[in-house]
Design an enzyme around this catalytic site. Structure first.
Site, mmCIF file in Angstrom:
data_model
loop_
_atom_site.group_PDB
_atom_site.id
_atom_site.type_symbol
_atom_site.label_atom_id
_atom_site.label_comp_id
_atom_site.label_asym_id
_atom_site.label_seq_id
_atom_site.Cartn_x
_atom_site.Cartn_y
_atom_site.Cartn_z
ATOM 1 N N SER A 65 0.775 -1.137 0.047
ATOM 2 C CA SER A 65 0.078 0.123 0.039
ATOM 3 C C SER A 65 0.733 1.296 -0.037
ATOM 4 O O SER A 65 1.749 1.297 0.676
ATOM 5 C CB SER A 65 -1.032 0.234 1.280
ATOM 6 O OG SER A 65 -1.329 1.333 1.515
ATOM 7 N N THR B 109 -6.018 1.454 -6.929
ATOM 8 C CA THR B 109 -7.329 1.160 -6.197
ATOM 9 C C THR B 109 -8.145 2.208 -6.454
ATOM 10 O O THR B 109 -7.930 3.367 -6.261
ATOM 11 C CB THR B 109 -6.866 1.232 -4.547
ATOM 12 O OG1 THR B 109 -5.927 -0.020 -4.351
ATOM 13 C CG2 THR B 109 -8.206 0.769 -3.823
#
Length: 400
Positions: free
Chosen positions: A114, A162
């Site tokens: 991430s 994302t």
């Protein structure tokens, strides 16, 4: 002989047991952040419950003695079709994403990292050479491009963009309170919670020194070593950046010459748009139930999407995987592989790096058992013929 009261049992037999141990070890607010969903939690619950509606149609004669589970996803060979999904600040363990990356490497699989990770991408790629760097559409195009370039220089093999996120703050059962940073004031407020979880507190003491959880985002600056913004500072900027268009995603795809995944697809038309911009993969995902509540479980929409675009890019599923049988069901409906989030975080909380390896081993063994029961020699042989799919199970929308 005196036993260490904080010693960890080196093995758990189910992901549910990992979750139980995580809940027992973690302070309430930390654990709550691992299980919370958006609003009423309809989607987060359906993600797991939907798998139970699918049955298997086994062959009892002709069982294959050896079964093949390796596959290739986004150009990377992995030992079995389970990858690590990118998740933000992993304050459940001091080693966080580095421990997870080591575990994934030890089990021969890839990891999504991430942008909001608590460890720099350089530290993570140093222990696992199959890292896909995840980004949110945050800041200007120049900011995003600089972030992408840094990840490339660090050795990231692909990008995950994302898109599945809604900035909801209300959950019917309460949202966990996360401090802006871990300072004296925050520690004082959290002290009653931490005092009830001494094992968690002890894990953050090494060589007589207290390790302060890092709630910054070190992967957002364009260069390594530059101080990142606080998690909430980055989150605020993200909230105030206009969401990407398909033209934006096409532009980013043109800047990146490696594998490129669009994460957050639940519609057939969006899956086709991902093909149009040249994506290498999509993840059928609803952000683990942390997106728009009321979105169907990802396993319900997977099959129609895979039927529509599975021959043109890698289709992955993210959401609700708790067992090897869940992995098998996703593969039978057309997924190339699955990505796991909560499951490995519970393993990390329960037993650090070995706990993540434990979770991966459980999924692998469960998948192997299903292949054996179905009489299949390879994960690539799984198909709808292996499933009992009840009428009305699947959801299909966006097919113009």
């Amino acid at each position: 002989m005196v036993t260490n009261p904080w010693a960890r049992n080196p093995w758990f037999e189910t992901v549910t047991e990992a979750q139980r141990r995580a809940k027992k070890r973690l302070p309430k607010s930390v654990y709550s952040s691992l299980v919370a969903g958006t609003q009423a939690g309809v989607t987060v619950n359906d993600n797991t419950e939907a798998f139970k509606e699918l049955g298997f149609a086994p062959h009892v004669v002709g069982v294959q003695p050896d079964r093949e589970m390796s596959t290739t996803v986004m150009g990377q060979e992995i030992s079995f079709p389970v990858m690590i999904s990118p998740t933000g600040v992993q304050a459940v363990d001091p080693d966080g994403e580095v421990a997870v990356a080591r575990a994934a490497a030890a089990r021969g699989t890839a990891m999504g990292l991430s942008s909001f990770a608590s460890h720099p991408v350089e530290e993570v790629t140093a222990v696992n050479d199959k890292i896909f760097f995840q980004i949110y559409w945050l800041g200007s195009r120049d900011d995003i491009l600089a972030r992408v370039q840094r990840a490339k220089e660090a050795g990231a093999k692909g990008l995950i963009v994302t898109t599945d996120w809604v900035f909801n703050i209300g959950r019917d059962w309460g949202s966990p309170e996360i401090p802006e940073k871990v300072d004296f004031k925050a520690l004082l407020r959290l002290a009653p919670e931490i005092a009830l979880k001494p094992r968690y507190a002890m894990d953050w003491i090494r060589d007589g020194k207290i390790i302060i959880p890092d709630l910054t985002a070190p992967n957002l600056p364009p260069t390594v070593g530059t101080a990142g913004p606080t998690f909430f500072g980055a989150y605020y900027e993200w909230m105030n950046t206009p969401p990407p268009t398909w033209e934006d995603l096409k532009w980013l795809r043109e800047q990146w010459d490696g594998p490129f995944m669009v994460k957050g697809i639940t519609r057939i038309d969006d899956a086709k748009r991902a093909v149009d911009i040249g994506a290498s993969a999509i993840s059928v995902s609803n952000h683990g139930g942390n997106n728009l509540d009321g979105t169907p479980a990802t396993i319900r929409v997977l099959g129609p999407i895979a039927d529509a675009v599975g021959n043109e890019l890698d289709v992955l599923l993210d959401g609700g995987i708790r067992r090897g049988s869940d992995v098998a069901k996703a593969l039978a409906l057309g997924a190339k592989a699955v990505m796991i989030g909560r499951a490995y975080l519970w393993g990390l909380a329960a037993n650090g790096q070995p706990g993540v390896e434990n979770v991966l081993d459980l999924l692998r063994m469960g998948l192997d058992g299903v292949l054996m029961g179905l009489g299949r020699k390879s994960v690539h042989e799984l198909s709808r013929d292996d499933l009992i799919i009840p009428e009305g199970f699947e959801r299909s929308y966006g097919d113009a």
